[in-house]
Write a protein that holds these residues in place. Structure first.
Motif, PDB file in Angstrom:
ATOM      1  N   GLN A 331       2.709  18.957 -30.470  1.00 20.01           N
ATOM      2  CA  GLN A 331       2.769  19.020 -32.098  1.00 20.01           C
ATOM      3  C   GLN A 331       3.650  17.750 -32.598  1.00 20.01           C
ATOM      4  O   GLN A 331       3.551  16.852 -33.383  1.00 20.01           O
ATOM      5  CB  GLN A 331       2.881  20.168 -32.629  1.00 20.01           C
ATOM      6  N   LEU A 332       5.035  17.807 -31.698  1.00 19.73           N
ATOM      7  CA  LEU A 332       5.898  16.995 -32.105  1.00 19.73           C
ATOM      8  C   LEU A 332       5.583  15.406 -31.846  1.00 19.73           C
ATOM      9  O   LEU A 332       5.648  14.418 -32.838  1.00 19.73           O
ATOM     10  CB  LEU A 332       7.359  17.350 -31.269  1.00 19.73           C
ATOM     11  N   TRP A 333       4.833  15.494 -30.889  1.00 19.29           N
ATOM     12  CA  TRP A 333       4.441  13.884 -30.321  1.00 19.29           C
ATOM     13  C   TRP A 333       3.330  13.445 -31.610  1.00 19.29           C
ATOM     14  O   TRP A 333       3.377  12.223 -31.963  1.00 19.29           O
ATOM     15  CB  TRP A 333       3.561  13.925 -29.136  1.00 19.29           C
ATOM     16  N   LYS A 334       2.577  14.405 -31.990  1.00 15.99           N
ATOM     17  CA  LYS A 334       1.561  14.160 -32.928  1.00 15.99           C
ATOM     18  C   LYS A 334       2.044  13.447 -34.278  1.00 15.99           C
ATOM     19  O   LYS A 334       1.352  12.564 -34.963  1.00 15.99           O
ATOM     20  CB  LYS A 334       0.837  15.046 -33.374  1.00 15.99           C
ATOM     21  N   PHE A 335       3.210  13.692 -34.602  1.00 16.79           N
ATOM     22  CA  PHE A 335       4.067  13.540 -35.759  1.00 16.79           C
ATOM     23  C   PHE A 335       4.894  11.973 -35.413  1.00 16.79           C
ATOM     24  O   PHE A 335       5.510  11.620 -36.412  1.00 16.79           O
ATOM     25  CB  PHE A 335       4.756  14.712 -36.564  1.00 16.79           C
ATOM     26  N   GLY A 336       5.059  11.695 -34.089  1.00 21.61           N
ATOM     27  CA  GLY A 336       5.955  10.653 -33.778  1.00 21.61           C
ATOM     28  C   GLY A 336       7.343  11.226 -33.782  1.00 21.61           C
ATOM     29  O   GLY A 336       8.318  10.711 -34.165  1.00 21.61           O
ATOM     30  N   VAL A 377      -1.820  16.739 -39.793  1.00 18.95           N
ATOM     31  CA  VAL A 377      -2.280  17.137 -38.724  1.00 18.95           C
ATOM     32  C   VAL A 377      -3.085  18.529 -38.889  1.00 18.95           C
ATOM     33  O   VAL A 377      -2.639  19.285 -39.213  1.00 18.95           O
ATOM     34  CB  VAL A 377      -1.077  17.320 -37.569  1.00 18.95           C
ATOM     35  N   TYR A 378      -4.481  18.261 -38.561  1.00 20.20           N
ATOM     36  CA  TYR A 378      -5.394  19.310 -38.646  1.00 20.20           C
ATOM     37  C   TYR A 378      -5.715  19.840 -37.210  1.00 20.20           C
ATOM     38  O   TYR A 378      -6.072  18.964 -36.538  1.00 20.20           O
ATOM     39  CB  TYR A 378      -6.404  19.036 -39.261  1.00 20.20           C
ATOM     40  N   ASN A 379      -5.296  20.711 -36.815  1.00 16.04           N
ATOM     41  CA  ASN A 379      -5.821  21.830 -35.457  1.00 16.04           C
ATOM     42  C   ASN A 379      -6.806  22.611 -35.774  1.00 16.04           C
ATOM     43  O   ASN A 379      -6.776  23.752 -36.249  1.00 16.04           O
ATOM     44  CB  ASN A 379      -4.531  22.217 -34.979  1.00 16.04           C
ATOM     45  N   VAL A 380      -8.119  22.106 -35.275  1.00 19.67           N
ATOM     46  CA  VAL A 380      -9.268  22.705 -35.257  1.00 19.67           C
ATOM     47  C   VAL A 380      -9.386  23.895 -34.302  1.00 19.67           C
ATOM     48  O   VAL A 380      -9.416  23.499 -33.217  1.00 19.67           O
ATOM     49  CB  VAL A 380     -10.452  22.022 -35.282  1.00 19.67           C
ATOM     50  N   LYS A 407       2.587  19.888 -43.224  1.00 19.76           N
ATOM     51  CA  LYS A 407       1.479  19.074 -42.980  1.00 19.76           C
ATOM     52  C   LYS A 407       0.875  19.502 -41.585  1.00 19.76           C
ATOM     53  O   LYS A 407      -0.246  18.719 -41.279  1.00 19.76           O
ATOM     54  CB  LYS A 407       1.886  17.552 -42.991  1.00 19.76           C
ATOM     55  N   SER A 408       1.233  20.648 -41.000  1.00 18.63           N
ATOM     56  CA  SER A 408       0.634  20.857 -39.811  1.00 18.63           C
ATOM     57  C   SER A 408      -0.269  22.179 -40.146  1.00 18.63           C
ATOM     58  O   SER A 408       0.033  23.216 -40.753  1.00 18.63           O
ATOM     59  CB  SER A 408       1.611  21.826 -38.795  1.00 18.63           C
ATOM     60  N   ILE A 409      -1.573  21.869 -40.218  1.00 22.24           N
ATOM     61  CA  ILE A 409      -2.671  22.841 -40.747  1.00 22.24           C
ATOM     62  C   ILE A 409      -3.547  23.349 -39.527  1.00 22.24           C
ATOM     63  O   ILE A 409      -4.142  22.459 -38.814  1.00 22.24           O
ATOM     64  CB  ILE A 409      -3.518  21.854 -41.852  1.00 22.24           C
ATOM     65  N   HIS A 410      -3.508  24.659 -39.615  1.00 21.26           N
ATOM     66  CA  HIS A 410      -4.551  25.439 -38.710  1.00 21.26           C
ATOM     67  C   HIS A 410      -5.758  25.520 -39.364  1.00 21.26           C
ATOM     68  O   HIS A 410      -5.936  26.218 -40.080  1.00 21.26           O
ATOM     69  CB  HIS A 410      -3.740  26.722 -38.233  1.00 21.26           C
ATOM     70  N   PHE A 411      -6.752  24.532 -38.863  1.00 18.79           N
ATOM     71  CA  PHE A 411      -8.031  24.493 -39.536  1.00 18.79           C
ATOM     72  C   PHE A 411      -8.782  25.531 -38.847  1.00 18.79           C
ATOM     73  O   PHE A 411      -9.419  25.499 -37.888  1.00 18.79           O
ATOM     74  CB  PHE A 411      -8.689  23.163 -39.147  1.00 18.79           C
ATOM     75  N   SER A 412      -8.592  26.851 -39.095  1.00 21.37           N
ATOM     76  CA  SER A 412      -9.138  27.971 -38.251  1.00 21.37           C
ATOM     77  C   SER A 412     -10.513  28.344 -38.845  1.00 21.37           C
ATOM     78  O   SER A 412     -10.824  28.059 -39.851  1.00 21.37           O
ATOM     79  CB  SER A 412      -8.110  29.333 -38.332  1.00 21.37           C
ATOM     80  N   TYR A 413     -11.163  28.926 -37.939  1.00 22.16           N
ATOM     81  CA  TYR A 413     -12.693  29.506 -38.172  1.00 22.16           C
ATOM     82  C   TYR A 413     -12.831  30.757 -37.185  1.00 22.16           C
ATOM     83  O   TYR A 413     -12.250  30.922 -36.346  1.00 22.16           O
ATOM     84  CB  TYR A 413     -13.611  28.426 -37.746  1.00 22.16           C
ATOM     85  N   GLU A 414     -13.876  31.647 -37.486  1.00 23.03           N
ATOM     86  CA  GLU A 414     -14.107  32.595 -36.832  1.00 23.03           C
ATOM     87  C   GLU A 414     -14.963  32.212 -35.666  1.00 23.03           C
ATOM     88  O   GLU A 414     -15.532  31.374 -35.781  1.00 23.03           O
ATOM     89  CB  GLU A 414     -14.812  33.649 -37.752  1.00 23.03           C
ATOM     90  N   MET A 415     -14.901  33.218 -34.593  1.00 25.58           N
ATOM     91  CA  MET A 415     -15.599  33.066 -33.478  1.00 25.58           C
ATOM     92  C   MET A 415     -17.227  33.046 -33.694  1.00 25.58           C
ATOM     93  O   MET A 415     -17.599  33.494 -34.816  1.00 25.58           O
ATOM     94  CB  MET A 415     -15.284  34.028 -32.434  1.00 25.58           C
ATOM     95  N   VAL A 416     -17.857  32.506 -32.716  1.00 21.82           N
ATOM     96  CA  VAL A 416     -19.256  32.719 -32.533  1.00 21.82           C
ATOM     97  C   VAL A 416     -19.793  33.873 -31.469  1.00 21.82           C
ATOM     98  O   VAL A 416     -19.407  33.876 -30.508  1.00 21.82           O
ATOM     99  CB  VAL A 416     -20.193  31.543 -32.278  1.00 21.82           C
ATOM    100  N   ALA A 417     -20.439  34.917 -32.152  1.00 21.78           N
ATOM    101  CA  ALA A 417     -20.676  35.926 -31.093  1.00 21.78           C
ATOM    102  C   ALA A 417     -22.255  35.795 -31.163  1.00 21.78           C
ATOM    103  O   ALA A 417     -22.926  34.948 -31.394  1.00 21.78           O
ATOM    104  CB  ALA A 417     -20.228  37.261 -31.906  1.00 21.78           C
ATOM    105  N   LEU A 418     -22.800  36.818 -30.177  1.00 17.24           N
ATOM    106  CA  LEU A 418     -24.297  36.834 -29.923  1.00 17.24           C
ATOM    107  C   LEU A 418     -24.940  38.128 -30.684  1.00 17.24           C
ATOM    108  O   LEU A 418     -24.270  38.905 -30.638  1.00 17.24           O
ATOM    109  CB  LEU A 418     -24.610  36.789 -28.489  1.00 17.24           C
ATOM    110  N   SER A 419     -26.059  37.811 -31.183  1.00 19.15           N
ATOM    111  CA  SER A 419     -26.636  38.933 -31.805  1.00 19.15           C
ATOM    112  C   SER A 419     -27.451  39.722 -30.323  1.00 19.15           C
ATOM    113  O   SER A 419     -27.651  39.184 -29.692  1.00 19.15           O
ATOM    114  CB  SER A 419     -27.975  38.353 -32.745  1.00 19.15           C
ATOM    115  N   PRO A 420     -27.512  41.264 -30.642  1.00 23.00           N
ATOM    116  CA  PRO A 420     -28.072  41.828 -29.660  1.00 23.00           C
ATOM    117  C   PRO A 420     -29.304  41.312 -29.204  1.00 23.00           C
ATOM    118  O   PRO A 420     -29.683  41.407 -28.074  1.00 23.00           O
ATOM    119  CB  PRO A 420     -27.868  43.268 -30.251  1.00 23.00           C
ATOM    120  N   ARG A 421     -30.117  41.029 -30.269  1.00 26.36           N
ATOM    121  CA  ARG A 421     -31.386  40.573 -29.924  1.00 26.36           C
ATOM    122  C   ARG A 421     -31.301  39.368 -29.083  1.00 26.36           C
ATOM    123  O   ARG A 421     -32.207  39.161 -28.226  1.00 26.36           O
ATOM    124  CB  ARG A 421     -32.031  40.247 -31.471  1.00 26.36           C
TER     125      ARG A 421
END
Length: 648
Positions: A331-336, A377-380, A407-421
RNA sequence: GGGCCCGUAGCUCAGUUGGAUAGAGCGUCUGGCUUCGAACCAGCAGGCCGGGGGUUCGAGUCCCUCCGGGCCCGCCA
């Protein structure tokens, strides 16, 4: 253009209130509840009610009487409990659109770094990885469409325990030599092979606890970078990275640079970061308790103020650094801010000529563009890692880099799971417990999941069947291209239609759908718009010079029809839609806008036959509307990374 | 024990900083192809926005609390 009028209105109303009422309040604009109420609603009267001690409605009436003239705005009306509803001058507005007036994009200074994909290079990519990559890639396209300079990074953990597990599988379980693995790695589905091997090795640890020692040893050797096991590690990781890049390229996803953990280690990025952390007292050496002998970060740095909590170990008592420690260095490197850089070599050249570079530990002849040095910086990364992302940001702050921490942003998202079907359909065995759940978590360790390439293949196959039935006479190669474009459109849209913090219970039936709120629905609208112009040419008619026929009065006449006006207005809001999606950090908002745009166009298409219109002015107007919609649809789809097929 | 997220139509989901009558898609049912190709369009039905309390002129949205579900909290990565 919509934005320009908004700005004018805010400015004019602000001045008006200041001068006539001596009040200074921020002017807020709203979307009227119903389109028929007008284009913009001003709720100012509600805000003033308290100050002026009058009912909102009375204030609104008074304001409306003295309302200042604003260019492009026809009138204001009082409505509801005290709204001022604003109506645009339709002719003025449309003429501006026809002249090509658009809202200016933000030319913000500084480079934005977006890190996404980041798949462990030890097995095939799965549906969860696709969500990450598509979210990241779409966000990148959004930023670029908005005029921002963006660098796309894909971090490769090629010396981690997951790679070590596959190396253990090859070496200890399958007794394969590096030469044999190299041969295997040249095969097309090497990532699938490793998918199974990884699951097998993981299972083996379960029944043979002594094998865990193999893993520890292998990880150690891979990190050191020497010996046969390390060679195996490189063969596996390098080959799998290529497979991942191939998979992502199928969805139109490209990268600028691939930093790797092996270089973070060999170039001693961590050692440099460690010095900084010690020097600035961001971490301290623990002399007692369970963390005795470790370098730790105090819990107060990354938790709520007042909550001392548990300290986080950064360097283990055996002197090795944890994953988070390396992440802080990265992360330090990303910002120089690290004062060090990788060396780079070209990894692959995409069709456009764009080159993806990979980090190396030694200089190479080819001159690489400057990487890193981001202003933002956006970390997905999925939401399960938010705790670790907090620690990384706390590290920056503790080092005194407060601005970069912001300016360090955790661009977070929830997981993908599987439907039982879908699990049942794929033949994945479910426990009694799983069966009751509304979704089942995927697990690479168990080999439980939907492989990205399998899903893409399935989508192409289905799209191909549809294309074949509709265009049996089209050339084979062409049909293949169209089928691929439709499949990609369906997949990307499916992954984008959910907001980031919604868990996707992946259902294969739903993902394979091409009707309703889907990518192909939007593509179809764009194709239809193009078809009108193709048919026009086939009839030997040239596309008219819109500006010559459609002056402001003509536009005003045509747009007196409420339906036309609403359609045009909706289509003209592509710019504001992108802007608000960026502000919210929600690629799904762009997807939703694309869908509503397509809905509008489809209903327009259905209600108004363009080519057979006999009135010249009206026909020209309808053609212009079609063209305007087509361009907005194409632009919006491009942001979503979705192509428009030749036909559907 | 602490932190984050979710609960809205039969199902899957939207719902901007609190605003006017809570919206889509799928599914059900009913209609619409004489090629700008129906991967479409039009219509019907479907809601105590998990429960309760509070703030407010106004709450799906903000605060408190309870219930139900998910994820995280390691000298693994």
């Amino acid at each position: 253009m919509f934005h320009i009028l908004e700005k004018r209105l805010i400015e004019a109303v602000g001045r008006f209130l200041r001068e006539s009422r001596q009040v200074e309040i921020p002017v807020v604009l709203e979307q009227p509840r119903q389109a028929a109420f007008g284009e913009i609603a001003l709720p100012v009267a509600f805000g003033l009610a308290k100050q002026l001690r009058q009912p909102p409605r009375a204030i609104a009436e008074a304001l409306a009487k003295e309302f200042p003239a604003v260019e492009g705005i026809e009138k204001v009306e009082i409505a509801g409990g005290g709204y001022l509803n604003v109506r645009f001058d339709r002719g003025y507005y449309a003429a501006a659109l026809l002249a090509g007036l658009t809202d200016a994009t933000n030319e913000a200074a500084g480079k934005v770094i977006v890190e996404h994909t980041n798949i462990n290079p030890n097995k095939a990519a799965h549906i969860g990885h696709l969500r990450n990559a598509v979210l990241g890639d779409t966000f990148v396209r959004m930023l670029r469409a908005n005029g921002r300079k963006v660098e796309v990074q894909n971090y490769i953990d090629n010396t981690g325990v997951q790679v070590a597990d596959v190396v253990v599988g090859f070496h200890y379980l399958e007794k394969k030599t590096p030469a044999e693995v190299r041969n295997l790695a040249a095969q097309p589905k090497f990532d699938y092979y490793c998918w199974d091997l990884y699951a097998r090795t993981s299972a083996y640890y379960g029944s043979n606890p002594e094998a865990v020692e193999w893993r520890r040893n292998t990880l150690h050797v891979i990190e050191a970078g020497e010996g046969e096991l390390a060679e195996l590690g490189h063969i596996v990781a390098d080959a799998i990275v290529e497979r991942h890049l191939d998979t992502m390229l199928r969805l139109g996803i490209e990268y600028d640079v691939l930093p790797r953990e092996s270089e973070i280690l060999h170039l001693r990025f961590w050692a440099t970061a460690f010095e900084q952390l010690k020097e600035r007292k961001a971490i301290y050496f623990e002399n007692e308790g369970k963390n005795s002998g470790c370098w730790v970060m105090a819990g107060s740095h990354f938790r709520e103020a007042g909550d001392e909590g548990e300290a986080k170990v950064i360097v283990r008592s055996n002197g090795t650094v944890t994953y988070v420690g390396k992440d802080i260095a990265y992360q330090l490197w990303k910002f120089g801010l690290l004062g060090k850089d990788f060396h780079y070599k070209p990894l692959r050249t995409y069709q456009s000529g764009h080159v993806a570079w990979v980090a190396t530990d030694e200089p190479c002849d080819a001159p690489a563009p400057p990487f890193g040095q981001g202003g933002e910086v956006y970390n997905v990364i999925d939401s399960r890692q938010s705790y670790l992302q907090d620690v990384v940001v706390a590290g920056l702050r503790a080092l005194g880099y407060a601005a970069q921490a912001e300016k360090s942003i955790h661009f977070s998202y929830e997981m993908v799971a599987l439907s039982p079907r879908t699990c049942a359909e794929l033949g994945i065995p479910l426990s009694e417990e799983d069966r009751k759940k509304s979704y089942v978590e995927v697990s690479g360790r168990k080999g439980l999941g939907v492989k990205a390439d399998d899903l893409i293949d399935k989508l192409i196959e289905k799209a191909r069947a549809e294309v074949d039935s509709r265009h049996p006479d089209a050339p084979e190669a062409e049909r293949a291209v169209v089928a691929r474009q439709i499949a990609v459109g369906a997949l990307r849209y499916f992954l984008l239609k959910f907001t980031r913090n919604t868990v996707i219970a992946f259902d294969i039936q739903e993902a394979l759908s091409f009707e309703g709120e889907t990518g192909p629905y939007v593509q179809y609208a764009a194709v239809r718009a193009r078809n009108i112009f193709r048919k026009l040419a086939e009839r030997g008619e040239a596309a008219p010079d819109f500006a010559a026929v459609l002056d402001r009065d003509a536009l005003r006449r045509q747009l007196a029809a409420e339906e036309f006006w609403q359609l045009l207005l909706a289509a003209s809001k592509a710019g504001p839609a992108l802007e608000s999606a960026l502000k919210a950090g929600e690629p799904s908002h762009v997807g939703r806008y694309a869908f509503t745009l397509a809905q509008s166009f489809n209903s327009f298409y259905h209600d108004y036959p363009v080519l057979t219109e006999s009135n010249r002015e009206k026909k020209t107007f309808l053609l212009w509307m079609t063209d305007y919609f087509r361009r907005r649809l194409e632009e919006t789809l491009a942001i979503l990374g979705i192509e428009v097929p030749e036909y559907m």
